[in-house]
Write a protein that holds these residues in place. Structure first.
Motif, PDB file in Angstrom:
ATOM      1  N   VAL A   1       0.834  -1.216   0.000  1.00 18.50           N
ATOM      2  CA  VAL A   1       0.000   0.000   0.000  1.00 18.50           C
ATOM      3  C   VAL A   1       0.866   1.262   0.000  1.00 18.50           C
ATOM      4  O   VAL A   1       0.786   2.088  -0.921  1.00 18.50           O
ATOM      5  N   LEU A   2       1.697   1.431   1.030  1.00 16.65           N
ATOM      6  CA  LEU A   2       2.444   2.680   1.183  1.00 16.65           C
ATOM      7  C   LEU A   2       3.530   2.842   0.120  1.00 16.65           C
ATOM      8  O   LEU A   2       3.650   3.906  -0.506  1.00 16.65           O
ATOM      9  N   LEU A   3       4.334   1.811  -0.101  1.00 17.06           N
ATOM     10  CA  LEU A   3       5.403   1.924  -1.093  1.00 17.06           C
ATOM     11  C   LEU A   3       4.867   2.051  -2.522  1.00 17.06           C
ATOM     12  O   LEU A   3       5.402   2.847  -3.307  1.00 17.06           O
ATOM     13  N   PRO A   4       3.816   1.315  -2.901  1.00 20.12           N
ATOM     14  CA  PRO A   4       3.236   1.571  -4.228  1.00 20.12           C
ATOM     15  C   PRO A   4       2.797   3.016  -4.413  1.00 20.12           C
ATOM     16  O   PRO A   4       2.960   3.587  -5.499  1.00 20.12           O
ATOM     17  N   ALA A   5       2.252   3.618  -3.356  1.00 24.26           N
ATOM     18  CA  ALA A   5       1.840   5.020  -3.452  1.00 24.26           C
ATOM     19  C   ALA A   5       3.045   5.924  -3.716  1.00 24.26           C
ATOM     20  O   ALA A   5       2.977   6.852  -4.535  1.00 24.26           O
ATOM     21  N   VAL A   6       4.166   5.630  -3.051  1.00 24.26           N
ATOM     22  CA  VAL A   6       5.389   6.415  -3.270  1.00 24.26           C
ATOM     23  C   VAL A   6       5.890   6.232  -4.698  1.00 24.26           C
ATOM     24  O   VAL A   6       6.267   7.193  -5.376  1.00 24.26           O
ATOM     25  N   PHE A   7       5.886   4.994  -5.190  1.00 25.92           N
ATOM     26  CA  PHE A   7       6.352   4.712  -6.550  1.00 25.92           C
ATOM     27  C   PHE A   7       5.497   5.448  -7.581  1.00 25.92           C
ATOM     28  O   PHE A   7       6.014   5.981  -8.565  1.00 25.92           O
ATOM     29  N   LEU A   8       4.188   5.464  -7.362  1.00 27.08           N
ATOM     30  CA  LEU A   8       3.299   6.134  -8.322  1.00 27.08           C
ATOM     31  C   LEU A   8       3.503   7.644  -8.277  1.00 27.08           C
ATOM     32  O   LEU A   8       3.396   8.309  -9.314  1.00 27.08           O
ATOM     33  N   LEU A   9       3.814   8.180  -7.113  1.00 27.13           N
ATOM     34  CA  LEU A   9       4.141   9.606  -7.025  1.00 27.13           C
ATOM     35  C   LEU A   9       5.430   9.904  -7.794  1.00 27.13           C
ATOM     36  O   LEU A   9       5.532  10.925  -8.485  1.00 27.13           O
TER      37      LEU A   9
ATOM     38  N   GLY B   1       9.525  15.478 -16.462  1.00 27.86           N
ATOM     39  CA  GLY B   1      10.736  15.187 -17.220  1.00 27.86           C
ATOM     40  C   GLY B   1      10.999  13.731 -17.497  1.00 27.86           C
ATOM     41  O   GLY B   1      11.894  13.400 -18.274  1.00 27.86           O
ATOM     42  N   LEU B   2      10.238  12.823 -16.877  1.00 25.57           N
ATOM     43  CA  LEU B   2      10.442  11.402 -17.136  1.00 25.57           C
ATOM     44  C   LEU B   2       9.851  11.017 -18.492  1.00 25.57           C
ATOM     45  O   LEU B   2       8.861  11.586 -18.933  1.00 25.57           O
ATOM     46  N   THR B   3      10.438  10.031 -19.139  1.00 25.35           N
ATOM     47  CA  THR B   3       9.886   9.538 -20.393  1.00 25.35           C
ATOM     48  C   THR B   3       8.675   8.647 -20.106  1.00 25.35           C
ATOM     49  O   THR B   3       8.565   8.076 -19.007  1.00 25.35           O
ATOM     50  N   PRO B   4       7.767   8.493 -21.066  1.00 25.50           N
ATOM     51  CA  PRO B   4       6.630   7.584 -20.866  1.00 25.50           C
ATOM     52  C   PRO B   4       7.069   6.168 -20.516  1.00 25.50           C
ATOM     53  O   PRO B   4       6.440   5.506 -19.683  1.00 25.50           O
ATOM     54  N   ALA B   5       8.143   5.691 -21.146  1.00 27.08           N
ATOM     55  CA  ALA B   5       8.615   4.325 -20.873  1.00 27.08           C
ATOM     56  C   ALA B   5       9.070   4.182 -19.426  1.00 27.08           C
ATOM     57  O   ALA B   5       8.794   3.159 -18.771  1.00 27.08           O
ATOM     58  N   LEU B   6       9.739   5.193 -18.904  1.00 24.72           N
ATOM     59  CA  LEU B   6      10.208   5.135 -17.526  1.00 24.72           C
ATOM     60  C   LEU B   6       9.038   5.223 -16.547  1.00 24.72           C
ATOM     61  O   LEU B   6       9.037   4.561 -15.499  1.00 24.72           O
ATOM     62  N   ARG B   7       8.038   6.008 -16.890  1.00 31.39           N
ATOM     63  CA  ARG B   7       6.819   6.049 -16.063  1.00 31.39           C
ATOM     64  C   ARG B   7       6.164   4.667 -16.026  1.00 31.39           C
ATOM     65  O   ARG B   7       5.699   4.210 -14.971  1.00 31.39           O
ATOM     66  N   ASP B   8       6.117   4.005 -17.185  1.00 34.79           N
ATOM     67  CA  ASP B   8       5.514   2.673 -17.241  1.00 34.79           C
ATOM     68  C   ASP B   8       6.268   1.692 -16.348  1.00 34.79           C
ATOM     69  O   ASP B   8       5.652   0.863 -15.667  1.00 34.79           O
ATOM     70  N   ILE B   9       7.590   1.770 -16.345  1.00 38.20           N
ATOM     71  CA  ILE B   9       8.389   0.867 -15.508  1.00 38.20           C
ATOM     72  C   ILE B   9       8.102   1.114 -14.034  1.00 38.20           C
ATOM     73  O   ILE B   9       7.949   0.165 -13.246  1.00 38.20           O
ATOM     74  N   LEU B  10       8.001   2.369 -13.634  1.00 33.78           N
ATOM     75  CA  LEU B  10       7.688   2.690 -12.240  1.00 33.78           C
ATOM     76  C   LEU B  10       6.307   2.169 -11.848  1.00 33.78           C
ATOM     77  O   LEU B  10       6.112   1.694 -10.728  1.00 33.78           O
TER      78      LEU B  10
END
Length: 319
Positions: free
Chosen positions: A237-245, A251-260
């Protein structure tokens, strides 16, 4: 809703393969004696082949943002995970050995064999190259920060354990792209690497299932409800929320957002169990956390990825 079913269709085969891994272990088809040689084959040949074929000629893997931010985010997410888990363990009042096992088991997510088929199915081979860049930072974090937390020693203690073949494959693949030599790589070589790399994902997942089967007797739920409940709250719960933030950083690329987004949905990794066992730590606690988060992730992965893609612009609706 279509994205949800795409994620579900990508996730279910992974868990089916894990189940097959358990079954072939119980049937004696995949013996424990074979594990070491299979693991060496995966690390030294199959995975480097998959890395090379995913990176060479991949424009995503040549993007400066992915090259720099990918490994940094990989390292940073492990650091945030272990740090958050360490604080949670302190709040629980855990003794030293369980505290170290708790921090590593909760803080380290399954960055390899489960994300690989999901990224490939949902985003294609180009994004797989970005995943390997991201995982380079993850590996460095495990063998520096992770070992330091587990041993209580210096962060340099784990450097010698870093597996050179996958790291070298990343360096070679990226170097070929940056030097503009990707067109000069023979197609027959890439085809052969593709055949070898194609074996890495299913074989690795089977080995995960077989390993989980071997350790099933060490699962201890009785009297550990508080620790396991806290671990699931932090990891799922908590760490997924941090990752999505983090995925919303400018400045991130779409591909890097997808990986996160994919990594946000991951359960605890199996690797901490092996490391904790080597250091004579609290294996039952770590194993119970890993198995509990893995079982729960079967239900949560589609929802977390769907939500993450919606937040980052990958789909139209969270429904």
């Amino acid at each position: 809703m279509e994205t949800f079913y795409q994620v579900l269709n990508a996730a279910v085969p992974v868990y089916l393969l894990i189940t097959v891994g358990v079954a072939v272990r119980l049937a004696g088809v995949l013996t424990a004696e074979a594990d070491a040689s299979i693991l060496r084959l995966l690390i030294n040949l199959l995975m480097p082949s998959l890395i090379l074929v995913s990176l060479i000629g991949n424009e995503f893997a040549s993007d400066p943002v992915n090259l720099i931010a990918g490994p940094l985010l990989g390292y940073g997410t492990v650091a945030v995970g272990i740090g958050g888990a360490w604080v949670a363990g302190r709040l629980l009042g855990l003794p030293e050995l369980p505290q170290r096992a708790f921090a590593l088991a909760v803080g380290l997510y399954n960055y390899g064999y489960i994300p690989l088929p999901l990224v490939l199915a949902l985003f294609g081979p180009e994004s797989l190259g970005v995943l390997f860049l991201f995982n380079t930072g993850t590996e460095l974090a495990i063998w520096t920060l992770g070992i330091m937390v587990l041993r209580g020693g210096h962060w340099r203690d784990g450097w010698r354990r870093i597996q050179p073949a996958p790291v070298l494959a990343v360096i070679v693949g990226v170097g070929i792209n940056l030097l503009g030599l990707s067109a000069a790589v023979p197609g027959v070589l890439l085809s052969g690497l593709g055949m070898l790399g194609g074996c890495a994902i299913p074989l690795g997942i089977l080995l995960v299932g077989a390993t989980a089967c071997d350790l099933r007797g060490d699962i201890r739920l009785a009297g550990r409800g508080r620790e396991v409940g806290t671990a699931l709250l932090v990891r799922m719960v908590l760490l997924p929320a941090v990752f999505l933030l983090l995925a919303l950083l400018p400045g991130l690329t779409p591909a890097l957002r997808d990986i996160l987004v994919i990594q946000a949905a991951m359960p605890s990794a199996m690797l901490p169990i092996i490391l904790i066992k080597m250091e004579k730590g609290d294996v039952p606690l770590a194993l119970t956390i890993v198995i509990a988060s893995s079982v729960l992730s079967f239900f949560t992965i589609p929802f977390v990825i769907k939500l993450g893609l919606w937040l980052t612009g990958g789909s139209d609706s969270p429904a």
